[in-house]
Every structure is written in C-alpha cells, then in structure tokens.
Design a protein around this motif. Structure first.
Motif, PDB file in Angstrom:
ATOM      1  N   MET A 106       0.765  -1.160   0.053  1.00 31.90           N
ATOM      2  CA  MET A 106       0.200   0.031  -0.107  1.00 31.90           C
ATOM      3  C   MET A 106       0.755   1.098   0.060  1.00 31.90           C
ATOM      4  O   MET A 106       0.353   2.233  -0.502  1.00 31.90           O
ATOM      5  CB  MET A 106      -0.965   0.035   1.011  1.00 31.90           C
ATOM      6  CG  MET A 106      -2.092  -0.882   0.908  1.00 31.90           C
ATOM      7  SD  MET A 106      -3.470  -0.867   2.442  1.00 31.90           S
ATOM      8  CE  MET A 106      -4.370   0.330   1.950  1.00 31.90           C
ATOM      9  N   SER A 153       1.787   3.063  -4.564  1.00 31.26           N
ATOM     10  CA  SER A 153       0.897   2.905  -5.309  1.00 31.26           C
ATOM     11  C   SER A 153       1.181   2.183  -6.808  1.00 31.26           C
ATOM     12  O   SER A 153       0.273   1.272  -7.254  1.00 31.26           O
ATOM     13  CB  SER A 153       0.058   4.256  -5.727  1.00 31.26           C
ATOM     14  OG  SER A 153      -0.556   4.899  -4.775  1.00 31.26           O
ATOM     15  N   LEU A 185       1.660  -1.564  -5.994  1.00 38.09           N
ATOM     16  CA  LEU A 185       0.260  -2.186  -5.751  1.00 38.09           C
ATOM     17  C   LEU A 185      -0.310  -2.588  -7.146  1.00 38.09           C
ATOM     18  O   LEU A 185      -1.047  -3.528  -7.287  1.00 38.09           O
ATOM     19  CB  LEU A 185      -0.490  -1.197  -4.586  1.00 38.09           C
ATOM     20  CG  LEU A 185      -1.806  -1.845  -4.417  1.00 38.09           C
ATOM     21  CD1 LEU A 185      -1.737  -3.016  -3.869  1.00 38.09           C
ATOM     22  CD2 LEU A 185      -2.577  -0.840  -3.616  1.00 38.09           C
ATOM     23  N   GLN A 186      -0.409  -1.427  -8.019  1.00 41.42           N
ATOM     24  CA  GLN A 186      -1.299  -1.532  -9.163  1.00 41.42           C
ATOM     25  C   GLN A 186      -0.881  -2.605 -10.090  1.00 41.42           C
ATOM     26  O   GLN A 186      -1.397  -3.414 -10.508  1.00 41.42           O
ATOM     27  CB  GLN A 186      -1.412  -0.242  -9.906  1.00 41.42           C
ATOM     28  CG  GLN A 186      -2.225  -0.585 -11.268  1.00 41.42           C
ATOM     29  CD  GLN A 186      -2.767   0.969 -11.525  1.00 41.42           C
ATOM     30  OE1 GLN A 186      -3.581   1.711 -10.866  1.00 41.42           O
ATOM     31  NE2 GLN A 186      -2.810   1.105 -13.034  1.00 41.42           N
ATOM     32  N   VAL A 187       0.489  -2.768 -10.113  1.00 41.08           N
ATOM     33  CA  VAL A 187       1.127  -3.839 -11.111  1.00 41.08           C
ATOM     34  C   VAL A 187       0.973  -5.309 -10.589  1.00 41.08           C
ATOM     35  O   VAL A 187       0.551  -6.276 -11.203  1.00 41.08           O
ATOM     36  CB  VAL A 187       2.865  -3.478 -11.138  1.00 41.08           C
ATOM     37  CG1 VAL A 187       3.576  -4.789 -11.647  1.00 41.08           C
ATOM     38  CG2 VAL A 187       3.010  -2.369 -11.856  1.00 41.08           C
TER      39      VAL A 187
END
Lengths: 243, 266
Positions: free
Chosen positions: B165, B168, B171-173
């Motif tokens: 977290m 960002s 986390l998205q990957v």
C-alpha cells in the motif's frame, strides 16, 4: 479530505463516537487495521459530498467511501444485467451457458448486496442511491441473442477487472483493499470464462493482457465510469473517488 | 477529537497503553505538529496508524521481500509450464495453446518482477525450479498441479496487497498480475471440468489441491468483513454462491509451507 470545513458542530460530530466510554470489548476494535480503524478513517473523511448535486448528477463521493460507492455502482450495473439475462435467457443459450449466467447472477447480486451493507454500516448516510431498472439503459443489448448477451458480459467483466485493478491504490483502509482483491479475482474468473464461451482460449489473450508485460488492464475511475455511462441513465461523477 | 481523553480511557483497560506507543514524547510530538497544521481531519488517520503500530502485528515484509516472494512463485510456475511443455503430454490444439499462453505470461511476470527488484536496488531471486520428483508423468495430473499453482498464486498475491500500500504503482502492478493469475486459474479449472470459480464444496480435496483451499481463512468462508453472506444480506444465498463470490488470501508463511507451493520447490 481537501476541503474540510472546520466548525464546532463538525468537530463534535467527529468526536461523538469516541467520547463514549471505551469498554474492553469495543476497545479491541480500535486496535490494528480492523473495523475500528475503518470507522476512524471514515469518520475522518467527512467531506462535503452529499451524493446528488443540483443538476441531477450523482457524486460517488471521495476517499474510501467514494471507492466503495464506485464499486457499488458497477456491481449494481452487473447484477441488474445478469438478473435480466436470467429472467429472459436467450433462446440459443446452451445448457452450460444458462448455468453460467445463473451462477454469475448470484455472485454479482452478492457483491452488490455486500457493498450496500458495508457502506451503510461503515459510512452511514454516504451511500449513493439505488440504481433501479428505470435508471439503467440496456436498450443496446439484445437479450434474445446469445452473441449480444455474451459480448456485453465480456465487456462488463473485463471492465470490472480493470476498474478494481485501477482503484486499489486509492483505498486507505487495508481491510477494504483485501475485500477488493477478494472480489476482483472472481470478476477475472468470470471474464476468463465468458471469453472462453465466446472463443475458447481467449481467456487471457493479447487483446486484454499485454503480451510484453503479462499485465491485465487497470483503468482510472473516471474512465471506467465513462465506459459504463451509456448503460446508466443517471450521470455519475467519479472525479473525487479516492481523493 | 480529544486524543488525550482516548488515551486516558485506553489506560483504564490497558495500563501499558503509553508504553505501547513508540514513546510518550513521540506521541505528543506527532500530534502537536499535526494539530499545528490545523489538519484536524488528519487526526483520525494519525490515531488509526498510531494504534496499528501500537497494537497491530509486527511490521510486515519489505517491498523487496514481497516482490521476491512473488518472483519465487512466478519462477516456480514458469519452470512448471516449461516442464509440462517439454514432457509432451499436452494435447495439440486448444490445450497446447492455453498452456503456451500461460507460460508466456509467467515468463513476462518473471522479467517484469526481476527488473523491478533490480531497479529498486534489490537482489532478485533466480533459479527457482519445480521439484522434478513432484512433476506428474500424466497430463491429467499435470493439470491438477497447474490448478494448484494458479489458485495458490491468486491467493498469494491477494495476501500481499496490504504490504504494497505504501507504493501505489507497485500495488497496481501486483493487482494487474493477480487478475491474470485468476484468469489462468479459471481456464485451467475449466480444462479439468471444474467451475471457473471456487465454490464451498471444492474446499476439501486431496493433495496437492486440498491445502490450496485451506488455511487460516479457508476458501469455503462465507463471512466477509463480519457480514455473513448467506444470511445477513436480506436475500438468502447458498454457501456455494457465497464462497464463490469472494476468493480468500493465503499468508506468505502458508504459501511457503511444505504442504503448499513451498513443497514443490526443488
């Protein structure tokens, strides 16, 4: 949380649940990243986001509750679509396809009902209005034709995956991120399956998964809502989701 | 928000409350600077994180550790599908096409994670191999192991989202890989005549599948965020529907346990 108006009544509102004596049992709710932390976070995100703004646009809100409302809107759309498919199945569905739509209709209804319950519990008064049949627009879908229904299901499921993938980073509460992760993989399973029903082997083909990186799509909330908007009559504003 | 009163109340049920924070001085220093900025709204977040630190679990793994954990699983999957391809038992046509596509993605994930770890000045793991003695000779059992690896991968990535977290982009990957693993899992499951999702009834199976669906939170779980999906939503739903609607996490320790993926590493 950018434009918080500070005044005495709002300050009292923040503090209200915390002024009551903390009993041992409820005290543990305040420890760690559990429901207690969630309640604290949400009470902090008390932005001025009354859902319906004057011109009839529905704001999904900001902060974590904005992300939850965003997910709730998409799940309502999916659930309504599958409910319609289940109620009026295309004549040329195979038995396998009829069964698929029956099961997925239940999954999406569960996601919808879960978000409704969670938002009403964790952020009372912040939930967006229900998107009823009159608020949706399925005129572009021919529910009597297998191909039309499968194509729409593929669109919705791939969009749902991209939506959750792009929204995870906006969640501040770890527990909500885990829930989003628990749902997005189910959406991905749906997407893979409906793609295979259309063309076996297309579950993760190069049209949806970048062959160089092996990554699925991720979309920003405003882009997802723009893609979903043709199916929703009431205008949704996702511009503050996660902010 | 009256943090002093909260702490006072906490001290009534927990005499060590102040000792649990970094130090008494740090608590008030942190609060002071926050308050000075006039960011009252940030106080609940500050307090929540303070309590997480004081009462939460020990610090989680670093980002590099999470990425190397993911890379370990991707290398294991990649080697498994290479062995599966080399063994020559996969029927030509749709099955071979699916396995080739999945292998292509696992190879891409290995490259992406390796580069990311290097870019972050970490040392990427390498040479993780699928244990030859655990590799099945027949195609049907190979698919069983493939299902175990994919459904484990879905649970494993999900279990680490919280540890990413703070970043960002990463986390998205990770989420973008996670959903690809779920697509793979769905397809492998249907190749075996299973539903693409995991109903409650599929949560007690023989090894290597059984442990994939067990753990501290089992795949047949029907309670999400304290909401019982079968009974609390106004409309009753079956246990199979409730379990299938939410996948569950596995912790790093659970995944690396010898009963699960850990037992398949050479």
């Amino acid at each position: 949380m950018s434009n918080i108006k500070q005044n005495a009544s709002e300050e009292a509102e923040f503090a209200k649940p915390l002024y009551t004596p903390i009993k041992r049992r409820s005290f543990f709710m305040y420890a760690g990243a559990t429901a207690g932390a969630t309640a604290l976070l949400l009470s902090g995100c008390d932005d001025d986001n009354d859902n319906v703004v004057p011109n009839g646009t529905v704001s999904l809100g900001s902060g974590d509750v904005g992300v939850l409302n965003y997910a709730y809107a998409l799940e309502q759309l999916e659930a309504a679509f599958y409910a319609q498919v289940k109620a009026t199945p295309a004549a040329d569905f195979s038995a396998v396809e009829k069964d698929y739509f029956s099961q997925v209709a239940a999954h999406e209804a569960i996601h919808r009902d879960f978000f409704k319950a969670a938002i009403n519990r964790d952020a009372p008064g912040k939930i967006i209005p229900t998107l009823g049949a009159a608020d949706l627009n399925f005129t572009s879908i021919d529910f009597t034709k297998r191909a039309s229904v499968l194509a729409t299901a593929k669109t919705f499921e791939d969009l749902g995956v991209a939506a959750y993938n792009g929204a995870g980073k906006y969640l501040k509460t770890p527990a909500y991120l885990v829930i989003a992760g628990q749902i997005v993989s189910v959406e991905a399973r749906h997407a893979a399956y409906v793609r295979d029903l259309i063309s076996n082997g297309s579950f993760a083909d190069d049209s949806i998964i970048d062959p160089a990186t092996g990554l699925d799509k991720a979309m920003e909330p405003v882009d997802v809502i723009a893609a979903a908007q043709p199916f929703i009559k009431v205008k949704l504003d996702a511009s503050n989701v996660g902010k | 928000m009256n943090i002093l009163r909260i702490i006072e109340q906490l001290s009534e049920v927990d005499a060590d409350v102040l000792g649990r924070f970094d130090s008494r001085r740090a608590v008030f220093k942190g609060l002071g600077s926050t308050a000075k900025k006039g960011a009252l709204a940030a106080a609940p977040v500050f307090v929540a994180s303070l309590f997480s630190k004081a009462y939460g679990q020990a610090a989680g793994p670093s980002i590099i550790e999470v990425l190397n954990y993911a890379l370990t699983l991707e290398l294991l999957e990649e080697d498994f599908y290479k062995k599966m391809t080399a063994a020559g038992k996969v029927p030509a046509g749709a099955p071979a096409g699916a396995i080739a596509l999945i292998l292509k993605h696992e190879t891409a994930h290995v490259a992406l994670l390796t580069k990311t770890i290097s870019d972050l000045k970490g040392t990427p793991v390498k040479d993780v191999k699928f244990k030859q003695s655990a590799f099945p000779a027949d195609y049907e059992t190979q698919l069983v192991v493939a299902q175990a690896l994919e459904d484990t991968g879905v649970r494993a990535y999900k279990g680490q989202a919280g540890n990413l977290m703070s970043n960002s982009a990463l986390l998205q990957v990770a989420l973008q890989i996670h959903s690809v693993e779920a697509r793979h899992a769905a397809h492998i499951r249907t190749m075996r005549g299973q539903t693409a999702w995991i109903p409650a009834s599929a949560s007690s199976l023989p090894a290597p599948l059984g442990p994939v669906y067990t753990g501290n939170i089992r795949e047949d779980n029907v309670v999400q965020s304290k909401v019982n999906i079968t009974t609390d939503l106004g409309t009753p739903y079956t246990a199979n529907e409730a379990a299938a609607s939410f996948d569950e996490i596995l912790t790093m320790a659970e995944v690396l346990d010898a009963s699960r993926a850990g037992g398949l590493v050479a």
